[in-house]
Design a protein around this motif. Structure first.
Motif, PDB file in Angstrom:
ATOM      1  N   ILE A 183      -1.281   1.591 -54.681  1.00  0.00           N
ATOM      2  CA  ILE A 183      -2.077   1.204 -53.516  1.00  0.00           C
ATOM      3  C   ILE A 183      -2.210   2.207 -52.489  1.00  0.00           C
ATOM      4  CG2 ILE A 183      -1.846  -0.627 -51.843  1.00  0.00           C
ATOM      5  CD1 ILE A 183      -2.290  -2.027 -54.315  1.00  0.00           C
ATOM      6  N   ASP A 184      -3.396   2.585 -51.977  1.00  0.00           N
ATOM      7  CA  ASP A 184      -3.419   3.706 -51.009  1.00  0.00           C
ATOM      8  C   ASP A 184      -2.930   3.126 -49.675  1.00  0.00           C
ATOM      9  OD1 ASP A 184      -4.713   5.272 -52.759  1.00  0.00           O
ATOM     10  OD2 ASP A 184      -6.819   4.788 -52.319  1.00  0.00           O
ATOM     11  N   SER A 223      -2.904  -0.461 -47.005  1.00  0.00           N
ATOM     12  CA  SER A 223      -3.204  -1.730 -46.725  1.00  0.00           C
ATOM     13  C   SER A 223      -3.892  -1.585 -45.168  1.00  0.00           C
ATOM     14  CB  SER A 223      -2.284  -2.865 -46.709  1.00  0.00           C
ATOM     15  OG  SER A 223      -1.276  -2.514 -45.705  1.00  0.00           O
ATOM     16  N   GLU A 229      -1.662  -1.528 -41.377  1.00  0.00           N
ATOM     17  CA  GLU A 229      -1.121  -0.475 -40.704  1.00  0.00           C
ATOM     18  C   GLU A 229      -1.969   0.530 -40.233  1.00  0.00           C
ATOM     19  OE1 GLU A 229      -0.757   0.730 -45.002  1.00  0.00           O
ATOM     20  OE2 GLU A 229      -0.716  -1.194 -43.846  1.00  0.00           O
ATOM     21  N   GLY A 281      -0.845  -3.203 -36.446  1.00  0.00           N
ATOM     22  CA  GLY A 281       0.126  -3.112 -37.699  1.00  0.00           C
ATOM     23  C   GLY A 281       1.390  -2.410 -37.729  1.00  0.00           C
ATOM     24  N   ILE A 282       1.457  -1.498 -36.502  1.00  0.00           N
ATOM     25  CA  ILE A 282       2.714  -0.847 -36.327  1.00  0.00           C
ATOM     26  C   ILE A 282       3.263  -1.035 -34.943  1.00  0.00           C
ATOM     27  CG2 ILE A 282       2.324   1.053 -38.061  1.00  0.00           C
ATOM     28  CD1 ILE A 282       1.087   2.553 -35.913  1.00  0.00           C
ATOM     29  N   THR A 316       1.921  -3.541 -52.641  1.00  0.00           N
ATOM     30  CA  THR A 316       1.242  -3.475 -51.137  1.00  0.00           C
ATOM     31  C   THR A 316       2.327  -3.654 -50.096  1.00  0.00           C
ATOM     32  OG1 THR A 316      -0.484  -4.720 -52.362  1.00  0.00           O
ATOM     33  CG2 THR A 316      -0.461  -4.532 -49.716  1.00  0.00           C
ATOM     34  N   CYS A 319       3.900  -0.175 -50.000  1.00  0.00           N
ATOM     35  CA  CYS A 319       3.182   0.747 -49.343  1.00  0.00           C
ATOM     36  C   CYS A 319       3.330   0.448 -47.716  1.00  0.00           C
ATOM     37  CB  CYS A 319       1.761   0.713 -49.866  1.00  0.00           C
ATOM     38  SG  CYS A 319       0.620   1.487 -49.136  1.00  0.00           S
ATOM     39  N   LEU A 320       3.021  -0.863 -47.379  1.00  0.00           N
ATOM     40  CA  LEU A 320       2.950  -1.170 -45.979  1.00  0.00           C
ATOM     41  C   LEU A 320       4.171  -0.592 -45.227  1.00  0.00           C
ATOM     42  CD1 LEU A 320       1.285  -4.235 -45.024  1.00  0.00           C
ATOM     43  CD2 LEU A 320       3.373  -3.847 -43.906  1.00  0.00           C
ATOM     44  N   GLN A 370       4.434   3.000 -45.037  1.00  0.00           N
ATOM     45  CA  GLN A 370       3.220   3.567 -44.012  1.00  0.00           C
ATOM     46  C   GLN A 370       3.603   3.308 -42.639  1.00  0.00           C
ATOM     47  OE1 GLN A 370      -0.691   3.233 -44.912  1.00  0.00           O
ATOM     48  NE2 GLN A 370      -0.383   4.895 -46.869  1.00  0.00           N
ATOM     49  N   ARG A 371       4.384   2.368 -42.410  1.00  0.00           N
ATOM     50  CA  ARG A 371       4.718   1.827 -41.178  1.00  0.00           C
ATOM     51  C   ARG A 371       5.802   2.355 -40.567  1.00  0.00           C
ATOM     52  NH1 ARG A 371       5.788  -4.254 -39.350  1.00  0.00           N
ATOM     53  NH2 ARG A 371       6.741  -3.994 -37.388  1.00  0.00           N
TER      54      ARG A 371
END
Lengths: 307, 512
Positions: free
Chosen positions: A268-269, A271, A274, A279-280, B345, B348-349, B352-353
């Motif tokens: 998964i690259d 979503s 974020e 998202g953040i 997912t 990953c979330l 990345q967060r």
């Protein structure tokens, strides 16, 4: 004369008991003593045992409602002799019992029933005599653990290869993590180049065993400390938890299991969530239309739209 | 997912489709405030402010009759009726007969939230059936439901416009072919009645007054999917209209996701094999749990021409997919592969967060299910202080949870196990709810930007008009004054080059 005789026989008796103890490493019981020395009466035996116990040559244990006498470590006995008084001896024994895992001063105090000031004095004395040493634990840096001077601290105290002076070597771990990942990526690339049009062979070849990685890392000589295969497996496991590797367990014809690792790309690259400021956003819960924090006036959104 | 059946020589492959009723609806667990906000803002984005008010009334009340909507929204009766008409046409509301209030209109929350996926449905149709199919799906989504002939005419006229620009000759048969292709693959379904019927429904509901026996004076039929026969019996002259079959579209999006994941993990050939297998299961029946098994030969013949693999290589690929325990492609239940994708997912979330260290600790909890803090810190190979901070941040953000298991009856903290664990459902709900809020916030911000831009444009136009008048008055009062050129130049300079460029664009827009 009679007194001298009795003293002589008592010393003889003590020697005999000590010899018996040596021949019975699991310990002597009263029944064994009685069988081995039928001529000696109970009183003589008791007085001889008491003398040996007070001299610190014997240890007394209780098992199944009977007393067991065991020979004390001669080294310990000699060091016990250096101890000035019984309290020091007691503390020394308690510390000795703790082994290479060490014991906290509070626990010593509880076991010996001593005052803290008194105990501190004793500990200082023993330290100055180089009978014991204080070691800092990685789990609690402010906690001093005491152990016998000649012992090497246990891995749970030192933290193993990943700690130096109670500090976790995160950079060292990070370097190893990167190197291990590089090894696995190289393995995948090699297998892809070698096995064209053979997907299954290529896939199987792309796995590297932990021993293979360990050998490569050892040959790189990036570590000052000696690393074991288990250490490398710990690092390889961090790669799995980073989402960079996967593991499978296989067994050889002898039935011995071994772990195989393979570098993988993230499936998964990203979503979409974020990628947006919401998202953040740390204050999204307080964000409302026309509120003090509002999407219309959000500075993060402004930056995002302008970027 | 891939399940080898039978002997090696007769290898069959089973595929199970995604059945909507087997997928847990997370919406029931999300906070309604976030969902409602998203639904209202989506209505505004798609249909404008008036419809937004109506949807807002319906969202607040759950269900409301026409007069309540008019009263609450403070809109005119016609506006409310038109809004309801639009919402009915797009299948975003339904209505039921209430004992006291006549017809109650209710929002189809799940359906409205699917509007977020419109671009993905359009992309899926383009990917599968080509550019014209994309136009058709776009047009249907724009209209909600549309009569076939009307739709084809519109597409043909749109194609003609495109052709005018590109100078390539149009081929009207392609439109029919693309339409048939979409219909054959269950992408388009008949809903009967057409748009006129939707209007008539609102009219009838509006006119209807509850009678003493609580039955409507006139029977009103709701537009239902696949109810063509009944509809044609009721209103024989009504033209049959078409609607996008969103369940099929959703399935297709999900299948595309599986193929993409396989492609990333292995290679394009593995992805093509997976795609072929999914395509071979063209018309899964919802009542069937296991779809028809697919022969190896069928998969091979169905593979695209550019994927040239021998039977043995194909078998190797199928074995790889079958043996994959990480993605669960070997599991006959397709939901297991989706649960893996959901986990990845989320991982990953989090990564990345919050960063890679957070990702590592989150993955440990995903892998190990339930662990104590010390064990997690040891496994993460991070400084204890950092690992603790990460754990508690994840807990505060509701990505993980902590469970206290006391070892003694007095529940002393020192004698209590503190286990960190993860409930995928809870975490998904948190993420989903944030996603809905993010969507709503983006729409609010978009509107704000549009409004502020409009105000800026209006100010610019005002300024330009004022300057024009000033210029005119200066020119009218010249009287041979020498400094007049300088004054005009100063006036012209008061508009910056950027402003003049914006003015030019604005004028072009007005001219159009």
């Amino acid at each position: 004369m009679n007194n001298i005789d009795s003293d002589f026989s008592l010393v003889d008796l003590e020697k005999k008991i000590l010899t018996l103890c040596q021949s019975h490493p699991k310990g002597l019981t009263d029944s064994i003593l009685q069988d081995e020395m039928p001529n000696v009466n109970v009183e003589q035996r008791v007085s001889a045992l008491n003398r040996l116990l007070s001299a610190g040559n014997l240890d007394l244990f209780k098992s199944d409602s009977q007393l067991i006498y065991k020979l004390k470590d001669p080294d310990l006995v000699s060091k016990n002799a250096i101890c000035e008084n019984t309290q020091e001896k007691l503390v020394y024994q308690v510390i000795g019992d703790a082994g290479n895992k060490g014991i906290w001063s509070r626990d010593i105090r509880l076991k010996c029933n001593l005052q803290m000031t008194q105990l501190n004095k004793i500990l200082r004395n023993l330290e100055s005599k180089k009978l014991i040493k204080a070691v800092k634990s990685v789990t609690a840096s402010k906690k001093k653990l005491y152990m016998l001077f000649n012992l090497d601290p246990d891995i749970s105290v030192t933290g193993g290869a990943w700690y130096s002076d109670q500090d976790f070597e995160s950079e060292f771990v990070e370097v190893l993590n990167q190197q291990c990942y590089r090894c696995l990526v190289q393995k995948v690339e090699e297998s892809l180049n070698l096995c064209v049009n053979q997907p299954r062979i290529s896939l199987n070849n792309s796995f590297a065993s932990s021993e293979e990685v360990w050998k490569i890392i050892t040959n790189l000589k990036i570590s000052k400390v000696t690393l074991t295969v288990t250490d490398i497996e710990t690092i390889l496991n961090t790669l799995i938890y980073d989402g960079k590797a996967e593991m499978k367990i296989e067994s050889d014809p002898d039935g011995q299991e071994f772990k195989l690792y393979r570098a993988v790309k993230p499936i998964i690259d990203a979503s979409g969530l974020e990628k947006t400021p919401c998202g953040i956003c740390p204050v999204i819960d307080q964000c409302y239309e026309n509120g003090a924090i509002s999407p219309a006036t959000c500075i993060y959104m402004k930056e995002w739209l302008e970027s | 997912m891939v399940n080898a059946v039978g002997l090696y020589g007769k290898k069959l492959v089973e595929i199970r489709p995604i059945f909507p009723n087997r997928v847990l609806n997370l919406l029931h667990y999300c906070p309604m405030s976030d969902i409602n906000l998203c639904v209202i803002k989506l209505a505004r984005l798609l249909f404008g402010e008036v419809v937004e008010h109506v949807v807002s009334c319906l969202a607040q009340k759950g269900g409301a009759p026409l007069r309540d909507i008019i009263q609450r929204s403070k809109l005119s009766k016609d506006e409310v009726k038109n809004s309801l008409c639009i919402l009915l046409q797009h299948d975003l509301i339904d209505y039921t007969l209430s004992n006291t209030n006549g017809y109650l209109y209710r929002l189809k929350i799940d359906r409205i939230l699917l509007c977020n996926r419109y671009p993905r449905y359009i992309y899926a149709s383009k990917f599968l059936f080509g550019d014209i199919a994309e136009l058709i799906v776009e047009e249907i989504l724009l209209n909600g439901q549309i009569i076939k002939n009307e739709l084809l005419d519109q597409i043909k006229s749109r194609l003609a416009d495109i052709v005018e620009k590109d100078n390539t000759p149009p081929d009207p048969t392609e439109v029919d072919t693309a339409f048939d292709e979409l219909a054959r693959n269950n992408f388009i379904i008949e809903v009967g009645g057409g748009r006129m019927l939707v209007k008539s429904e609102v009219e009838q509901v509006d006119k209807m007054t509850p009678t003493t026996n609580n039955k409507p004076s006139e029977e009103v039929s709701t537009p239902k999917k696949g109810n063509k026969r009944q509809r044609s019996e009721d209103i024989p002259s009504a033209p049959v209209s078409k609607r996008l079959h969103l369940e099929e579209g959703t399935n297709e999006i999900n299948y595309m996701m599986i193929v993409e994941v396989i492609g990333k993990k292995y290679d394009s050939i593995a992805a093509a094999i997976m795609r072929s297998m999914l395509e071979l299961d063209a018309n899964p029946q919802e009542s069937d749990i296991i779809t028809n098994a697919v022969r190896l030969k069928e998969i091979k013949s169905h593979l695209p021409k550019e994927v040239n693999v021998t039977k043995s290589i194909l078998e190797e690929y199928l074995t790889i997919l079958y043996e994959d325990k990480q993605l669960n492609t070997g599991d006959p239940d397709i939901l297991h592969i989706f649960s893996e994708i959901v986990k990845r997912t989320l991982e990953c979330l989090v990564q990345q967060r919050f960063g890679s260290n957070f990702g590592r600790i989150f993955r440990i909890i995903v892998h190990k299910k339930s662990l104590e803090q010390k064990k997690i810190c040891d496994m993460a190979m991070l400084p204890s202080k950092d690992a603790k901070a990460i754990l508690y941040t994840l807990m505060v953000e509701k990505f993980i949870r902590m469970q206290e298991i006391p070892r003694s009856l007095d529940c002393v903290a020192s004698k209590t196990f503190h286990l960190f664990s993860l409930d995928i459902l809870d975490t998904c709900t948190v993420v989903l709810s944030r996603s809905y809020k993010a969507i709503a916030n983006s729409i609010i911000r978009r509107d704000w930007e549009v409004n502020s831009n409009r105000q800026r444009e209006m100010r610019l136009l005002d300024k330009s008009e004022r300057l024009k008048t000033m210029k005119k008055s200066v020119l009218a009062n010249t009287d041979g004054n020498v400094s007049i050129d300088e004054t005009i130049r100063e006036l012209e300079e008061s508009i910056t080059p950027i402003e003049s460029q914006q003015l030019k664009i604005l004028r072009e827009k007005f001219d159009r």
